[in-house]
Motif scaffolding. Structure first.
Motif, PDB file in Angstrom:
ATOM      1  N   HIS A 134     -10.628 -16.154  30.095  1.00  0.00           N
ATOM      2  CA  HIS A 134      -9.834 -17.229  29.515  1.00  0.00           C
ATOM      3  C   HIS A 134      -9.713 -17.112  27.991  1.00  0.00           C
ATOM      4  N   ILE A 135     -10.193 -15.991  27.428  1.00  0.00           N
ATOM      5  CA  ILE A 135     -10.159 -15.811  25.975  1.00  0.00           C
ATOM      6  C   ILE A 135      -9.541 -14.457  25.647  1.00  0.00           C
ATOM      7  N   ASP A 136      -8.488 -14.459  24.853  1.00  0.00           N
ATOM      8  CA  ASP A 136      -7.873 -13.212  24.391  1.00  0.00           C
ATOM      9  C   ASP A 136      -8.381 -12.925  22.982  1.00  0.00           C
ATOM     10  N   ILE A 137      -9.105 -11.827  22.832  1.00  0.00           N
ATOM     11  CA  ILE A 137      -9.737 -11.479  21.561  1.00  0.00           C
ATOM     12  C   ILE A 137      -8.804 -10.586  20.742  1.00  0.00           C
ATOM     13  N   ASP A 138      -8.469 -11.039  19.539  1.00  0.00           N
ATOM     14  CA  ASP A 138      -7.638 -10.226  18.638  1.00  0.00           C
ATOM     15  C   ASP A 138      -8.451  -9.138  17.946  1.00  0.00           C
ATOM     16  N   LEU A 139      -9.678  -9.498  17.527  1.00  0.00           N
ATOM     17  CA  LEU A 139     -10.483  -8.560  16.748  1.00  0.00           C
ATOM     18  C   LEU A 139     -11.961  -8.736  17.087  1.00  0.00           C
ATOM     19  N   PHE A 140     -12.587  -7.659  17.532  1.00  0.00           N
ATOM     20  CA  PHE A 140     -14.023  -7.659  17.813  1.00  0.00           C
ATOM     21  C   PHE A 140     -14.738  -6.954  16.670  1.00  0.00           C
ATOM     22  N   ILE A 141     -15.670  -7.652  16.033  1.00  0.00           N
ATOM     23  CA  ILE A 141     -16.425  -7.098  14.908  1.00  0.00           C
ATOM     24  C   ILE A 141     -17.885  -6.980  15.333  1.00  0.00           C
ATOM     25  N   PHE A 142     -18.456  -5.784  15.183  1.00  0.00           N
ATOM     26  CA  PHE A 142     -19.811  -5.573  15.695  1.00  0.00           C
ATOM     27  C   PHE A 142     -20.520  -4.473  14.928  1.00  0.00           C
ATOM     28  N   SER A 143     -21.830  -4.403  15.126  1.00  0.00           N
ATOM     29  CA  SER A 143     -22.627  -3.312  14.596  1.00  0.00           C
ATOM     30  C   SER A 143     -23.348  -2.652  15.778  1.00  0.00           C
ATOM     31  N   CYS A 144     -24.258  -1.738  15.499  1.00  0.00           N
ATOM     32  CA  CYS A 144     -24.921  -1.015  16.578  1.00  0.00           C
ATOM     33  C   CYS A 144     -26.275  -0.497  16.110  1.00  0.00           C
ATOM     34  N   GLN A 145     -27.013   0.096  17.036  1.00  0.00           N
ATOM     35  CA  GLN A 145     -28.299   0.693  16.706  1.00  0.00           C
ATOM     36  C   GLN A 145     -28.124   2.042  16.014  1.00  0.00           C
ATOM     37  N   GLY A 146     -27.097   2.784  16.446  1.00  0.00           N
ATOM     38  CA  GLY A 146     -26.877   4.086  15.835  1.00  0.00           C
ATOM     39  C   GLY A 146     -25.668   4.798  16.414  1.00  0.00           C
ATOM     40  N   ILE A 147     -25.261   5.870  15.736  1.00  0.00           N
ATOM     41  CA  ILE A 147     -24.148   6.712  16.170  1.00  0.00           C
ATOM     42  C   ILE A 147     -24.643   8.145  16.211  1.00  0.00           C
ATOM     43  N   ASP A 148     -24.449   8.824  17.331  1.00  0.00           N
ATOM     44  CA  ASP A 148     -24.906  10.203  17.424  1.00  0.00           C
ATOM     45  C   ASP A 148     -23.856  11.161  16.872  1.00  0.00           C
ATOM     46  N   SER A 149     -24.186  12.431  16.870  1.00  0.00           N
ATOM     47  CA  SER A 149     -23.330  13.439  16.235  1.00  0.00           C
ATOM     48  C   SER A 149     -22.002  13.637  16.956  1.00  0.00           C
ATOM     49  N   GLU A 150     -21.899  13.182  18.196  1.00  0.00           N
ATOM     50  CA  GLU A 150     -20.656  13.340  18.950  1.00  0.00           C
ATOM     51  C   GLU A 150     -19.844  12.054  19.018  1.00  0.00           C
ATOM     52  N   GLY A 151     -20.237  11.052  18.230  1.00  0.00           N
ATOM     53  CA  GLY A 151     -19.469   9.817  18.193  1.00  0.00           C
ATOM     54  C   GLY A 151     -19.876   8.783  19.210  1.00  0.00           C
ATOM     55  N   GLY A 152     -20.995   8.981  19.887  1.00  0.00           N
ATOM     56  CA  GLY A 152     -21.495   7.969  20.817  1.00  0.00           C
ATOM     57  C   GLY A 152     -22.094   6.797  20.051  1.00  0.00           C
ATOM     58  N   ILE A 153     -21.799   5.578  20.501  1.00  0.00           N
ATOM     59  CA  ILE A 153     -22.304   4.363  19.858  1.00  0.00           C
ATOM     60  C   ILE A 153     -23.406   3.786  20.738  1.00  0.00           C
ATOM     61  N   TRP A 154     -24.576   3.494  20.144  1.00  0.00           N
ATOM     62  CA  TRP A 154     -25.757   3.127  20.917  1.00  0.00           C
ATOM     63  C   TRP A 154     -26.323   1.785  20.496  1.00  0.00           C
TER      64      TRP A 154
END
Length: 243
Positions: free
Chosen positions: A163-183
């Motif tokens: 029931h919610i249309d999100i225009d923009l999702f803003i977030f952080s993460c634990q880390g990013i690996d060398s191949e672009g994986g977000i963890w």
């Protein structure tokens, strides 16, 4: 045989810190393709990092992975404040935002102007900040409160987001690996981010330089799914992959 081989790879990388794919194949007496498959799986599990034909073991600091919200506020706070300020340029009146329970999003919430917006979040601290602004509509994900991480876990999140249309999702993460994986460090938090990353029209990933070449327990997604990366250092490699 596969599990034994994986244990041996971890042992070898622990002993040598880093090894080439060719060296691992020789030491294990298997083909290069077998080693590559093993390394892909181990990287997906957050055990190792691969880069330029080499692999190294990831040494997780459990204290860092499980730092409570209050402790993370003290880490790189100046950089996080600057990153959050840059993210404000993406926000305009009438938007529906989703913010995660990261400390960087809390810094962003503190800087939000009091203008017509809708903010959806699983963060207790973000809720507390946004509630001070009378013109912003605030929607909490609700659910079970995790006091340590100041966030909610809600199994009914999928139904709620219908029931919610999100225009923009803003977030952080634990880390990013060398191949672009977000963890991320926790499955329930990663699930929130994975779902929002898929549903939002656009997304911003906010990271300080300490997040590079790190992984966590669960993969959220990849940089290819992110519209823009905002960081505290020049990172052309990240920008090229994102969006």
């Amino acid at each position: 045989m596969k599990s034994v081989r994986h244990q041996r790879i971890e042992q070898l990388l622990s002993e040598h810190d880093t090894l080439t794919t060719d060296a691992l194949a020789r030491l294990l007496a298997v083909s290069l393709e077998t080693v590559r498959r093993d390394l892909r799986l181990l990287q997906k599990q957050g055990v190792i990092l691969r880069s330029h034909g080499r692999a190294r073991i990831l040494r997780h600091d459990s204290a860092t992975l499980d730092e409570p919200f209050s402790a993370r506020l003290k880490s790189h706070h100046t950089h996080k404040l600057d990153i959050a300020r840059l993210a404000l340029n993406w926000i305009s009146e009438g938007m529906v935002l989703a913010l995660d329970a990261s400390t960087t999003c809390w810094y962003l919430a503190r800087q939000l102007p009091d203008m017509p917006l809708t903010v959806f979040t699983n963060s207790v601290r973000v809720c507390q900040e946004v509630a001070k602004r009378e013109r912003i509509t605030l929607i909490s994900s609700g659910g079970v409160l995790d006091r340590t991480f100041a966030s909610y876990e809600n199994p009914a999140l999928v139904s709620l987001l219908r029931h919610i249309d999100i225009d923009l999702f803003i977030f952080s993460c634990q880390g990013i690996d060398s191949e672009g994986g977000i963890w991320d460090a926790h499955a329930w938090n990663a699930e929130f981010k994975t779902l929002l990353l898929r549903r939002a029209a656009q997304s911003l990933l906010l990271i300080d330089k300490s997040k590079r070449e790190r992984t966590g327990e669960v993969q959220i997604g990849t940089l290819e799914q992110v519209t823009e990366v905002i960081t505290d250092e020049a990172a052309p490699a990240l920008s090229a992959v994102a969006g």
